[in-house]
Scaffold this motif. Sequence first.
Motif, PDB file in Angstrom:
ATOM      1  N   LEU A   5       1.366  -0.753   0.010  1.00  0.00           N
ATOM      2  CA  LEU A   5       0.219   0.171   0.040  1.00  0.00           C
ATOM      3  C   LEU A   5       0.931   1.143   0.058  1.00  0.00           C
ATOM      4  CD1 LEU A   5      -3.248  -0.492   2.298  1.00  0.00           C
ATOM      5  CD2 LEU A   5      -3.212  -0.038   0.786  1.00  0.00           C
ATOM      6  N   ALA A   6       1.154   1.904  -1.108  1.00  0.00           N
ATOM      7  CA  ALA A   6       1.247   3.227  -1.844  1.00  0.00           C
ATOM      8  C   ALA A   6       0.967   4.266  -0.327  1.00  0.00           C
ATOM      9  CB  ALA A   6       1.637   3.376  -3.047  1.00  0.00           C
ATOM     10  N   ALA A   7      -0.278   3.895   0.469  1.00  0.00           N
ATOM     11  CA  ALA A   7      -0.559   5.303   0.614  1.00  0.00           C
ATOM     12  C   ALA A   7      -0.361   5.816   1.750  1.00  0.00           C
ATOM     13  CB  ALA A   7      -1.968   4.953   1.360  1.00  0.00           C
ATOM     14  N   ASN A   8       0.195   7.192   2.422  1.00  0.00           N
ATOM     15  CA  ASN A   8       0.950   8.253   3.117  1.00  0.00           C
ATOM     16  C   ASN A   8      -0.223   8.063   4.094  1.00  0.00           C
ATOM     17  OD1 ASN A   8       2.060   9.950   4.200  1.00  0.00           O
ATOM     18  ND2 ASN A   8       0.910  11.900   3.876  1.00  0.00           N
ATOM     19  N   LEU A   9       0.225   6.668   5.207  1.00  0.00           N
ATOM     20  CA  LEU A   9      -0.080   6.311   6.628  1.00  0.00           C
ATOM     21  C   LEU A   9       0.744   5.452   7.220  1.00  0.00           C
ATOM     22  CD1 LEU A   9      -3.772   4.921   4.646  1.00  0.00           C
ATOM     23  CD2 LEU A   9      -3.423   7.131   5.912  1.00  0.00           C
ATOM     24  N   GLU A  38     -20.002   3.728   0.577  1.00  0.00           N
ATOM     25  CA  GLU A  38     -19.332   4.104   2.489  1.00  0.00           C
ATOM     26  C   GLU A  38     -18.942   5.334   3.017  1.00  0.00           C
ATOM     27  OE1 GLU A  38     -19.052   2.789   6.989  1.00  0.00           O
ATOM     28  OE2 GLU A  38     -20.225   1.828   4.792  1.00  0.00           O
ATOM     29  N   HIS A  39     -18.085   5.693   2.014  1.00  0.00           N
ATOM     30  CA  HIS A  39     -17.660   7.243   2.569  1.00  0.00           C
ATOM     31  C   HIS A  39     -18.525   8.338   2.244  1.00  0.00           C
ATOM     32  CE1 HIS A  39     -15.962  10.822   1.175  1.00  0.00           C
ATOM     33  NE2 HIS A  39     -14.731  10.614   1.685  1.00  0.00           N
ATOM     34  N   GLY A  40     -19.419   8.318   1.263  1.00  0.00           N
ATOM     35  CA  GLY A  40     -20.883   8.782   1.016  1.00  0.00           C
ATOM     36  C   GLY A  40     -21.657   8.725   2.428  1.00  0.00           C
ATOM     37  N   LYS A  41     -21.304   7.726   2.757  1.00  0.00           N
ATOM     38  CA  LYS A  41     -23.202   7.767   3.950  1.00  0.00           C
ATOM     39  C   LYS A  41     -22.774   8.779   4.936  1.00  0.00           C
ATOM     40  CE  LYS A  41     -23.075   3.381   4.845  1.00  0.00           C
ATOM     41  NZ  LYS A  41     -24.023   1.911   5.482  1.00  0.00           N
ATOM     42  N   LEU A  42     -20.921   8.176   5.653  1.00  0.00           N
ATOM     43  CA  LEU A  42     -20.281   9.297   6.226  1.00  0.00           C
ATOM     44  C   LEU A  42     -20.572  10.340   6.083  1.00  0.00           C
ATOM     45  CD1 LEU A  42     -16.662   7.287   6.232  1.00  0.00           C
ATOM     46  CD2 LEU A  42     -19.177   6.474   7.808  1.00  0.00           C
ATOM     47  N   LYS A  55     -17.056  13.806  17.042  1.00  0.00           N
ATOM     48  CA  LYS A  55     -17.867  12.765  16.220  1.00  0.00           C
ATOM     49  C   LYS A  55     -17.320  13.395  14.699  1.00  0.00           C
ATOM     50  CE  LYS A  55     -19.129   9.115  15.077  1.00  0.00           C
ATOM     51  NZ  LYS A  55     -18.553   7.352  15.306  1.00  0.00           N
ATOM     52  N   GLN A  56     -17.723  14.577  15.081  1.00  0.00           N
ATOM     53  CA  GLN A  56     -17.876  15.041  13.075  1.00  0.00           C
ATOM     54  C   GLN A  56     -15.957  14.887  12.606  1.00  0.00           C
ATOM     55  OE1 GLN A  56     -19.496  19.028  12.486  1.00  0.00           O
ATOM     56  NE2 GLN A  56     -20.340  18.219  10.919  1.00  0.00           N
ATOM     57  N   ALA A  57     -14.713  15.145  13.320  1.00  0.00           N
ATOM     58  CA  ALA A  57     -13.907  14.890  12.943  1.00  0.00           C
ATOM     59  C   ALA A  57     -13.382  13.383  12.703  1.00  0.00           C
ATOM     60  CB  ALA A  57     -12.338  15.725  13.990  1.00  0.00           C
ATOM     61  N   GLN A  58     -13.865  12.603  13.598  1.00  0.00           N
ATOM     62  CA  GLN A  58     -13.566  11.561  13.679  1.00  0.00           C
ATOM     63  C   GLN A  58     -14.316  10.601  12.571  1.00  0.00           C
ATOM     64  OE1 GLN A  58     -15.493   9.266  17.221  1.00  0.00           O
ATOM     65  NE2 GLN A  58     -14.564   9.974  18.307  1.00  0.00           N
ATOM     66  N   LEU A  59     -14.914  11.400  12.297  1.00  0.00           N
ATOM     67  CA  LEU A  59     -15.567  10.850  10.592  1.00  0.00           C
ATOM     68  C   LEU A  59     -14.763  11.519   9.471  1.00  0.00           C
ATOM     69  CD1 LEU A  59     -19.110  11.600  10.993  1.00  0.00           C
ATOM     70  CD2 LEU A  59     -18.607   9.180  11.079  1.00  0.00           C
ATOM     71  N   LYS A  60     -14.241  13.177   9.666  1.00  0.00           N
ATOM     72  CA  LYS A  60     -13.766  13.092   8.367  1.00  0.00           C
ATOM     73  C   LYS A  60     -12.435  12.093   8.108  1.00  0.00           C
ATOM     74  CE  LYS A  60     -11.247  17.165   6.848  1.00  0.00           C
ATOM     75  NZ  LYS A  60     -10.198  16.679   6.484  1.00  0.00           N
ATOM     76  N   ALA A  61     -11.623  11.707   9.630  1.00  0.00           N
ATOM     77  CA  ALA A  61     -10.373  11.473   9.379  1.00  0.00           C
ATOM     78  C   ALA A  61     -10.630   9.796   8.580  1.00  0.00           C
ATOM     79  CB  ALA A  61      -9.709  10.799  10.999  1.00  0.00           C
ATOM     80  N   GLU A  62     -12.052   9.995   9.060  1.00  0.00           N
ATOM     81  CA  GLU A  62     -12.278   8.375   8.073  1.00  0.00           C
ATOM     82  C   GLU A  62     -12.386   8.224   7.300  1.00  0.00           C
ATOM     83  OE1 GLU A  62     -14.756   3.914   8.927  1.00  0.00           O
ATOM     84  OE2 GLU A  62     -14.733   5.427  10.084  1.00  0.00           O
ATOM     85  N   ASP A  68     -10.874  10.557   4.608  1.00  0.00           N
ATOM     86  CA  ASP A  68      -9.882  10.848   4.506  1.00  0.00           C
ATOM     87  C   ASP A  68      -9.334   9.384   4.420  1.00  0.00           C
ATOM     88  OD1 ASP A  68     -10.716  13.504   4.443  1.00  0.00           O
ATOM     89  OD2 ASP A  68      -9.488  13.709   6.154  1.00  0.00           O
ATOM     90  N   THR A  69      -9.153   8.646   5.265  1.00  0.00           N
ATOM     91  CA  THR A  69      -8.421   6.967   4.923  1.00  0.00           C
ATOM     92  C   THR A  69      -9.141   6.752   4.311  1.00  0.00           C
ATOM     93  OG1 THR A  69      -8.167   7.565   7.332  1.00  0.00           O
ATOM     94  CG2 THR A  69      -7.602   4.910   6.207  1.00  0.00           C
ATOM     95  N   ILE A  70     -10.241   6.489   3.766  1.00  0.00           N
ATOM     96  CA  ILE A  70     -11.010   5.836   2.691  1.00  0.00           C
ATOM     97  C   ILE A  70     -10.407   6.302   1.530  1.00  0.00           C
ATOM     98  CG2 ILE A  70     -13.365   5.044   1.635  1.00  0.00           C
ATOM     99  CD1 ILE A  70     -14.190   4.830   4.494  1.00  0.00           C
ATOM    100  N   GLN A  71     -10.543   7.233   0.848  1.00  0.00           N
ATOM    101  CA  GLN A  71      -9.894   7.831  -0.070  1.00  0.00           C
ATOM    102  C   GLN A  71      -8.614   7.369  -0.203  1.00  0.00           C
ATOM    103  OE1 GLN A  71     -12.324   8.202  -1.654  1.00  0.00           O
ATOM    104  NE2 GLN A  71     -13.161  10.441  -2.072  1.00  0.00           N
ATOM    105  N   GLU A  72      -7.438   7.185   0.909  1.00  0.00           N
ATOM    106  CA  GLU A  72      -6.037   7.330   0.721  1.00  0.00           C
ATOM    107  C   GLU A  72      -6.240   5.838   0.512  1.00  0.00           C
ATOM    108  OE1 GLU A  72      -2.240   8.449   0.398  1.00  0.00           O
ATOM    109  OE2 GLU A  72      -3.850   9.911   1.496  1.00  0.00           O
ATOM    110  N   VAL A  73      -6.620   5.196   0.798  1.00  0.00           N
ATOM    111  CA  VAL A  73      -6.359   3.726   1.062  1.00  0.00           C
ATOM    112  C   VAL A  73      -7.281   3.702  -0.663  1.00  0.00           C
ATOM    113  CG1 VAL A  73      -7.145   0.996   1.362  1.00  0.00           C
ATOM    114  CG2 VAL A  73      -6.561   2.987   3.491  1.00  0.00           C
ATOM    115  N   LEU A  74      -7.980   4.387  -1.402  1.00  0.00           N
ATOM    116  CA  LEU A  74      -8.509   3.692  -2.388  1.00  0.00           C
ATOM    117  C   LEU A  74      -7.566   3.938  -3.342  1.00  0.00           C
ATOM    118  CD1 LEU A  74     -12.811   4.387  -1.965  1.00  0.00           C
ATOM    119  CD2 LEU A  74     -11.344   2.394  -2.145  1.00  0.00           C
ATOM    120  N   SER A  75      -6.904   5.781  -3.259  1.00  0.00           N
ATOM    121  CA  SER A  75      -6.617   5.817  -4.568  1.00  0.00           C
ATOM    122  C   SER A  75      -4.789   5.359  -4.305  1.00  0.00           C
ATOM    123  CB  SER A  75      -5.799   7.370  -3.449  1.00  0.00           C
ATOM    124  OG  SER A  75      -4.855   7.194  -2.686  1.00  0.00           O
ATOM    125  N   CYS A  76      -4.527   3.875  -3.725  1.00  0.00           N
ATOM    126  CA  CYS A  76      -3.760   3.032  -3.653  1.00  0.00           C
ATOM    127  C   CYS A  76      -4.413   1.743  -5.108  1.00  0.00           C
ATOM    128  CB  CYS A  76      -3.050   2.307  -3.029  1.00  0.00           C
ATOM    129  SG  CYS A  76      -2.309   3.895  -1.671  1.00  0.00           S
TER     130      CYS A  76
END
Length: 263
Positions: free
Chosen positions: A179-183, A214-218, A236-243, A245-253
């Motif tokens: 995984l080339a994600a920046n994580l 799933e990203h759309g639901k969040l 909770k919004q901050a947690q949702l945003k972090a999740e 962002d991670t989804i998008q980061e992983v999907l980019s790989c």
Amino acid sequence: MIKLSKRLQQIADYVTAGSRAADIGSDHALLPVYLLQSGKCPSAIAGELNTGPFQAAKRQTAVAGLSQAIDVRQGDGLAVLAPGEADTVTIAGMGGALMAEILETGRKAGKLEGVKELVLQPNVGEEIVRKWLTAHGYVLQNESILEEDGRIYEVLHALHGSANQDGKSIEQVYDAGFLAANLDNETKHEWLYRMGPYLLRRGEELLHNKWQHEHGKLARISKQMEKSDLSESRDKQAQLKAEMDTIQEVLSCLRTAKPLSSS
């Protein structure tokens, strides 16, 4: 020969030829009937808790002329099995948490003794099932994602370590190095369990679609929280945003991942 749904056919395709199969939560026993009619399995056990499906399973096996080869039993989860009776256990069509609970209860009771292969199709909570497999020495061999009647399903195929001596190791399967994600590595590892190590490596479009949904639901949940003045909502919004962002980061790989080769 009986015709299976796309979902059940994928489960059947993963079952090792010649194995004694036990289908837990068998409903109408369609899968065991197919496994015997196709010649893939010499015998099977169909386990069902509820009386209606249990009777339907008995009728189905009788109509197929397989009442001697398929033992239809009524009971809760793996309680229908005796240790050493099955080589392969299949469970499908329930949540991952319940599936892991059934497996763990059965394991503690010795019901998984001699079971070399698990083919599992959780409706949700796939990561719970993957983590249970890892914790108890079952090595994920492959997994599939498919769409049927507007729903997306994942099917997991695992072998016990004793049956997987020349195959992949758990460490290989869940090596997040591809995984080339920046994580950080811990986050990458966690998302291999959530999205599936094989599915991520193959980068299938259906996986991408599932997690974009799933990203759309969040995003919709986060939008609703904007109406609240509570500090908890901001957290909770901050947690949702972090999740998200991670989804998008992983999907980019997904398109750059490499398949897992056998050792």
